[in-house]
Design a protein around this motif. Structure first.
Motif, mmCIF file in Angstrom:
data_model
loop_
_atom_site.group_PDB
_atom_site.id
_atom_site.type_symbol
_atom_site.label_atom_id
_atom_site.label_comp_id
_atom_site.label_asym_id
_atom_site.label_seq_id
_atom_site.Cartn_x
_atom_site.Cartn_y
_atom_site.Cartn_z
ATOM 1 N N VAL A 1 8.395 7.781 1.293
ATOM 2 C CA VAL A 1 8.476 9.161 0.802
ATOM 3 C C VAL A 1 9.906 9.677 0.936
ATOM 4 N N ILE A 2 10.524 9.432 2.080
ATOM 5 C CA ILE A 2 11.904 9.870 2.309
ATOM 6 C C ILE A 2 12.826 9.266 1.252
ATOM 7 N N GLU A 3 12.634 7.978 0.979
ATOM 8 C CA GLU A 3 13.490 7.300 -0.003
ATOM 9 C C GLU A 3 13.312 7.890 -1.399
ATOM 10 N N LEU A 4 12.062 8.173 -1.785
ATOM 11 C CA LEU A 4 11.805 8.716 -3.118
ATOM 12 C C LEU A 4 12.261 10.164 -3.256
ATOM 13 N N LEU A 5 12.335 10.894 -2.143
ATOM 14 C CA LEU A 5 12.827 12.274 -2.184
ATOM 15 C C LEU A 5 14.349 12.353 -2.214
ATOM 16 N N ARG A 6 15.004 11.241 -1.912
ATOM 17 C CA ARG A 6 16.459 11.248 -1.760
ATOM 18 C C ARG A 6 17.213 11.776 -2.990
ATOM 19 N N PRO A 7 16.803 11.451 -4.236
ATOM 20 C CA PRO A 7 17.570 11.947 -5.397
ATOM 21 C C PRO A 7 17.509 13.459 -5.585
ATOM 22 N N HIS A 8 16.564 14.118 -4.920
ATOM 23 C CA HIS A 8 16.400 15.563 -5.098
ATOM 24 C C HIS A 8 17.243 16.306 -4.061
ATOM 25 N N ASP A 9 17.663 17.501 -4.407
ATOM 26 C CA ASP A 9 18.507 18.298 -3.509
ATOM 27 C C ASP A 9 17.613 18.987 -2.486
ATOM 28 N N LEU A 10 17.157 18.205 -1.499
ATOM 29 C CA LEU A 10 16.225 18.679 -0.493
ATOM 30 C C LEU A 10 16.757 18.373 0.896
ATOM 31 N N ARG A 11 16.316 19.117 1.867
ATOM 32 C CA ARG A 11 16.615 18.824 3.261
ATOM 33 C C ARG A 11 15.334 18.292 3.904
ATOM 34 N N ASN B 1 0.819 -1.211 0.000
ATOM 35 C CA ASN B 1 0.000 0.000 0.000
ATOM 36 C C ASN B 1 0.850 1.257 0.000
ATOM 37 N N ALA B 2 1.993 1.199 0.672
ATOM 38 C CA ALA B 2 2.825 2.387 0.852
ATOM 39 C C ALA B 2 3.355 2.921 -0.474
ATOM 40 N N ALA B 3 3.636 2.043 -1.424
ATOM 41 C CA ALA B 3 4.296 2.466 -2.663
ATOM 42 C C ALA B 3 3.481 3.483 -3.462
ATOM 43 N N PRO B 4 2.235 3.190 -3.862
ATOM 44 C CA PRO B 4 1.499 4.181 -4.662
ATOM 45 C C PRO B 4 1.183 5.445 -3.886
ATOM 46 N N VAL B 5 0.944 5.323 -2.570
ATOM 47 C CA VAL B 5 0.670 6.517 -1.765
ATOM 48 C C VAL B 5 1.901 7.415 -1.713
ATOM 49 N N ALA B 6 3.075 6.800 -1.513
ATOM 50 C CA ALA B 6 4.312 7.576 -1.448
ATOM 51 C C ALA B 6 4.618 8.240 -2.790
ATOM 52 N N GLU B 7 4.367 7.522 -3.885
ATOM 53 C CA GLU B 7 4.614 8.104 -5.209
ATOM 54 C C GLU B 7 3.743 9.332 -5.434
ATOM 55 N N PHE B 8 2.466 9.239 -5.072
ATOM 56 C CA PHE B 8 1.564 10.389 -5.219
ATOM 57 C C PHE B 8 2.015 11.536 -4.327
ATOM 58 N N THR B 9 2.415 11.196 -3.083
ATOM 59 C CA THR B 9 2.851 12.231 -2.135
ATOM 60 C C THR B 9 4.044 13.007 -2.675
ATOM 61 N N VAL B 10 5.037 12.288 -3.186
ATOM 62 C CA VAL B 10 6.241 12.946 -3.690
ATOM 63 C C VAL B 10 5.900 13.845 -4.877
ATOM 64 N N ALA B 11 5.008 13.388 -5.746
ATOM 65 C CA ALA B 11 4.588 14.227 -6.873
ATOM 66 C C ALA B 11 3.972 15.537 -6.366
#
Length: 274
Positions: free
Chosen positions: A204-214, A143-153
């Motif tokens: 969400v944290i993992e999917l945000l990792r490639p971006h230059d974010l804190r 369940n976490a995967a599609p929710v996290a993908e939408f969240t990051v978008a």
């Protein structure tokens, strides 16, 4: 999302030969012989069945278990539900499953496993289930995967100020100095606040990792060592809200000792989109 859930659920505890057949890798019998499969019942809102199980999923399910009934039950006091409980070794549950109380479990003497085709099991798996030694699995990770993908978008679009720009464009409908008006739009080195290091929060944290974010995280159960491993900074809730450009909420509404809800203490602060 439901397809991911179903595939994840139906490969739990299945003999290797059956899993191999389901994945297209033939190594033996296409299914366990009748009588050797566990007997299973369905407990959920009956309206969910057509969404959860299509024809292919029904076939896989019937290759894996012997269903005591093709109906799903959301009331364990019904005679048909009690008959199903009396025979069931496995309970396949989803949203709408009633709590598995002591009296319900007393009516299910053969029950060994609860397989939940959704995320949290807190609404129906009780302390009695653990005391009885039942095995419990869920599709929380699927369940976490599609929710996290939408969240990051949505997080990335929020930093682009896409909704403010949309509304202003609708109002102006003409020449406009968009670059000056939205000069701060963008994701470079923005601060993202994640409330809750749950399955979804961590994805969400993992999917945000490639971006230059804190990334700031508030979770009372997150240790300093785990925060370091995730590459995030632990923060108190007020601090996270004040410092973040965008806040994303992934904490469940859990009762603290004394009856206070963690979610009940939430109050947005600052100007960060939520």
């Amino acid at each position: 999302m439901i397809e991911k859930q179903t595939k994840a659920i139906l490969t739990i505890g299945i003999p290797f030969n059956t899993v191999a057949h389901m994945s297209g890798m033939e190594t033996g019998p296409r299914q366990p012989p009748a009588g050797s499969r566990p007997r299973a019942a369905l407990a959920m809102d009956p309206a969910l069945l057509p969404q959860l199980l299509d024809a292919a999923a029904w076939r896989r399910l019937r290759q894996t278990v012997d269903l005591v009934s093709a109906s799903a039950f959301d009331d364990f006091t019904e005679p048909a539900a009690l008959r199903a409980l009396a025979e069931a070794e496995v309970l396949l549950t989803c949203w709408g499953c009633p709590p598995l109380t002591e009296s319900v479990l007393a009516a299910a003497p053969r029950l060994r496993s609860i397989i939940h085709a959704a995320g949290s099991v807190k609404s129906h798996v009780t302390a009695t289930c653990w005391e009885r030694g039942l095995s419990v699995s869920s599709a929380a990770a699927a369940n976490a995967a599609p929710v996290a993908e939408f969240t990051v978008a949505m997080v990335l679009l929020a930093n682009k100020q896409i909704w403010q720009a949309r509304e202003e464009y609708r109002a102006v409908r003409g020449r406009h100095d968009w670059r000056t008006r939205f000069s701060t739009a963008g994701n470079f080195r923005r601060v993202i606040g994640v409330v809750g290091a749950s399955h979804i929060g961590r994805h969400v944290i993992e999917l945000l990792r490639p971006h230059d974010l804190r990334i700031l995280v508030h979770d009372p159960y997150l240790t300093a060592e785990e925060a370091a491993r995730l590459g995030v900074e632990a923060a108190e809730l007020d601090t996270l809200c004040a410092r973040s450009d965008v806040v994303t909420l992934h904490a469940q509404s859990c009762r603290r000792p004394g009856g206070r809800s963690r979610a009940g203490t939430w109050r947005p602060c600052g100007t960060a989109p939520l």
